[in-house]
Design a protein around this motif. Structure first.
Motif, PDB file in Angstrom:
ATOM      1  N   GLY A 132       0.782  -1.227   0.000  1.00 62.07           N
ATOM      2  CA  GLY A 132       0.000   0.000   0.000  1.00 62.07           C
ATOM      3  C   GLY A 132       0.813   1.276   0.000  1.00 62.07           C
ATOM      4  O   GLY A 132       0.293   2.345   0.338  1.00 62.07           O
ATOM      5  N   HIS A 185      -8.120   8.144   0.713  1.00 60.72           N
ATOM      6  CA  HIS A 185      -7.911   6.702   0.805  1.00 60.72           C
ATOM      7  C   HIS A 185      -8.568   6.040  -0.394  1.00 60.72           C
ATOM      8  O   HIS A 185      -9.651   6.438  -0.817  1.00 60.72           O
ATOM      9  CB  HIS A 185      -8.520   6.141   2.087  1.00 60.72           C
ATOM     10  CG  HIS A 185      -8.435   4.641   2.172  1.00 60.72           C
ATOM     11  ND1 HIS A 185      -7.289   3.991   2.572  1.00 60.72           N
ATOM     12  CD2 HIS A 185      -9.346   3.670   1.852  1.00 60.72           C
ATOM     13  CE1 HIS A 185      -7.498   2.683   2.529  1.00 60.72           C
ATOM     14  NE2 HIS A 185      -8.726   2.456   2.095  1.00 60.72           N
ATOM     15  N   ASP A 186      -7.910   5.018  -0.939  1.00 64.18           N
ATOM     16  CA  ASP A 186      -8.488   4.241  -2.043  1.00 64.18           C
ATOM     17  C   ASP A 186      -8.221   2.764  -1.785  1.00 64.18           C
ATOM     18  O   ASP A 186      -7.200   2.404  -1.180  1.00 64.18           O
ATOM     19  CB  ASP A 186      -7.867   4.671  -3.374  1.00 64.18           C
ATOM     20  CG  ASP A 186      -8.692   4.226  -4.575  1.00 64.18           C
ATOM     21  OD1 ASP A 186      -9.704   3.516  -4.389  1.00 64.18           O
ATOM     22  OD2 ASP A 186      -8.315   4.590  -5.703  1.00 64.18           O
ATOM     23  N   ASP A 187      -9.127   1.934  -2.246  1.00 62.02           N
ATOM     24  CA  ASP A 187      -8.984   0.485  -2.053  1.00 62.02           C
ATOM     25  C   ASP A 187      -8.396  -0.229  -3.256  1.00 62.02           C
ATOM     26  O   ASP A 187      -8.138  -1.435  -3.186  1.00 62.02           O
ATOM     27  CB  ASP A 187     -10.356  -0.142  -1.723  1.00 62.02           C
ATOM     28  CG  ASP A 187     -10.829   0.235  -0.335  1.00 62.02           C
ATOM     29  OD1 ASP A 187      -9.980   0.375   0.560  1.00 62.02           O
ATOM     30  OD2 ASP A 187     -12.049   0.414  -0.155  1.00 62.02           O
ATOM     31  N   GLU A 188      -8.193   0.490  -4.380  1.00 56.03           N
ATOM     32  CA  GLU A 188      -7.694  -0.134  -5.599  1.00 56.03           C
ATOM     33  C   GLU A 188      -6.339   0.447  -5.982  1.00 56.03           C
ATOM     34  O   GLU A 188      -6.135   1.662  -5.872  1.00 56.03           O
ATOM     35  CB  GLU A 188      -8.692   0.087  -6.746  1.00 56.03           C
ATOM     36  CG  GLU A 188     -10.068  -0.532  -6.511  1.00 56.03           C
ATOM     37  CD  GLU A 188     -10.039  -2.046  -6.478  1.00 56.03           C
ATOM     38  OE1 GLU A 188      -9.090  -2.630  -7.043  1.00 56.03           O
ATOM     39  OE2 GLU A 188     -10.940  -2.636  -5.889  1.00 56.03           O
ATOM     40  N   VAL A 190      -4.787  -1.943  -4.249  1.00 56.38           N
ATOM     41  CA  VAL A 190      -4.817  -2.451  -2.878  1.00 56.38           C
ATOM     42  C   VAL A 190      -5.077  -1.236  -1.992  1.00 56.38           C
ATOM     43  O   VAL A 190      -4.863  -0.083  -2.405  1.00 56.38           O
ATOM     44  CB  VAL A 190      -3.491  -3.140  -2.471  1.00 56.38           C
ATOM     45  CG1 VAL A 190      -3.219  -4.365  -3.341  1.00 56.38           C
ATOM     46  CG2 VAL A 190      -2.327  -2.160  -2.532  1.00 56.38           C
ATOM     47  N   PRO A 191      -5.555  -1.418  -0.764  1.00 62.88           N
ATOM     48  CA  PRO A 191      -5.804  -0.257   0.093  1.00 62.88           C
ATOM     49  C   PRO A 191      -4.544   0.604   0.268  1.00 62.88           C
ATOM     50  O   PRO A 191      -3.461   0.090   0.554  1.00 62.88           O
ATOM     51  CB  PRO A 191      -6.242  -0.898   1.414  1.00 62.88           C
ATOM     52  CG  PRO A 191      -6.834  -2.207   1.014  1.00 62.88           C
ATOM     53  CD  PRO A 191      -5.988  -2.686  -0.136  1.00 62.88           C
ATOM     54  N   HIS A 192      -4.711   1.910   0.080  1.00 61.95           N
ATOM     55  CA  HIS A 192      -3.583   2.823   0.232  1.00 61.95           C
ATOM     56  C   HIS A 192      -4.077   4.232   0.495  1.00 61.95           C
ATOM     57  O   HIS A 192      -5.215   4.575   0.164  1.00 61.95           O
ATOM     58  CB  HIS A 192      -2.687   2.819  -1.023  1.00 61.95           C
ATOM     59  CG  HIS A 192      -3.377   3.329  -2.253  1.00 61.95           C
ATOM     60  ND1 HIS A 192      -4.207   2.535  -3.027  1.00 61.95           N
ATOM     61  CD2 HIS A 192      -3.360   4.551  -2.863  1.00 61.95           C
ATOM     62  CE1 HIS A 192      -4.666   3.241  -4.052  1.00 61.95           C
ATOM     63  NE2 HIS A 192      -4.175   4.467  -3.967  1.00 61.95           N
ATOM     64  N   ASP A 193      -3.220   5.033   1.102  1.00 58.12           N
ATOM     65  CA  ASP A 193      -3.496   6.447   1.323  1.00 58.12           C
ATOM     66  C   ASP A 193      -2.576   7.285   0.447  1.00 58.12           C
ATOM     67  O   ASP A 193      -1.392   6.975   0.288  1.00 58.12           O
ATOM     68  CB  ASP A 193      -3.250   6.833   2.788  1.00 58.12           C
ATOM     69  CG  ASP A 193      -4.275   6.217   3.735  1.00 58.12           C
ATOM     70  OD1 ASP A 193      -5.402   5.924   3.286  1.00 58.12           O
ATOM     71  OD2 ASP A 193      -3.933   6.041   4.925  1.00 58.12           O
TER      72      ASP A 193
END
Length: 249
Positions: A132, A185-188, A190-193
């Motif tokens: 992430g 924050h995004d989940d694609e 993979v989860p990451h900020d």
């Protein structure tokens, strides 16, 4: 040639107004907008009215992925940021969105897109590791996305991170950063900020001289705490933190 590039306003009318005032104070008349104009728990309607007014003065805009979601996704199936914006937009705003191209060549020398020429929802200059972490994308991958684009200057947004990359043949790709959303924050994939670490509005000035393109990144202060309170009132603590600090909590 000298002009301003803005991107990822995300309904933050106060930030957009501050950037436009800064652009005008510098004596710059030409502006290009790289999309994701309205989505967010802020002022989509006022932002749209301002952008439609700018459009009449020849500001060039391309459509972002969230602009597309507002057109293609049923309201009941939208994410919270898109749904909030959708409820504040009028028919004239949706008609304007429908007319936007996904990419364009501006003044023969500049290629505009939101994310990559092929897709509107893929980071061009950045990638996300399996853990992430958002990092600079390998040069070969960046160059692959640029195949078929002939212009000497390529502009993209989407990641909200100001960045410039020079290609092996001398072409330059610039992301001006986000006008209205300094962290998210995004989940694609993979989860990451994504975090800029500050609450300032970002944009870029592009100037061509005898040595080529010289990008200048600019940050502009505005009443970001008022925007943060607006997000909090909409029940979006994540946005409230991002707008207040440039970080996710």
């Amino acid at each position: 040639m000298r002009f301003a590039a803005i991107a990822d306003i995300h309904g933050n009318c106060a930030a957009l107004t501050a950037v436009l005032d800064d652009v005008a104070a510098l004596g710059i008349r030409d502006i290009v907008n790289l999309g994701d104009c309205f989505s967010g728990p802020l002022d989509a309607g006022r932002t749209a009215d301002l952008l439609l007014l700018l459009d009449m003065n020849a500001v060039q805009t391309v459509r972002g992925n969230h602009d597309r979601y507002l057109l293609e996704t049923p309201p009941e199936a939208m994410g919270r940021s898109d749904a909030h914006a959708h409820a504040l937009l009028a028919p004239r705003h949706f008609e304007w969105l429908r007319k936007l191209p996904t990419s364009m060549v501006w003044r023969e020398e500049v290629f505009l897109c939101h994310a990559t020429p092929q897709q509107d929802d893929v980071y061009w200059l950045d990638s996300v590791s399996g853990e992430g972490k958002v990092v600079l994308r390998p040069q070969a991958q960046i160059e692959r996305f640029a195949e078929g684009v002939e212009q000497s200057l390529i502009l993209c947004g989407h990641s909200h991170l100001p960045r410039v990359v020079t290609l092996s043949d001398g072409r330059m790709i610039v992301n001006p950063g986000s006008v209205g959303c300094p962290a998210y924050h995004d989940d694609e994939p993979v989860p990451h900020d994504v975090e800029n670490g500050h609450a300032l509005a970002c944009y870029a000035i592009l100037e061509e001289n005898e040595r080529g393109w010289a990008p200048q990144f600019r940050t502009v202060g505005y009443d970001h705490m008022a925007a943060s309170r607006l997000a909090a009132d909409a029940g979006r603590a994540d946005w409230a933190s991002a707008l207040a600090t440039g970080r996710m909590g």
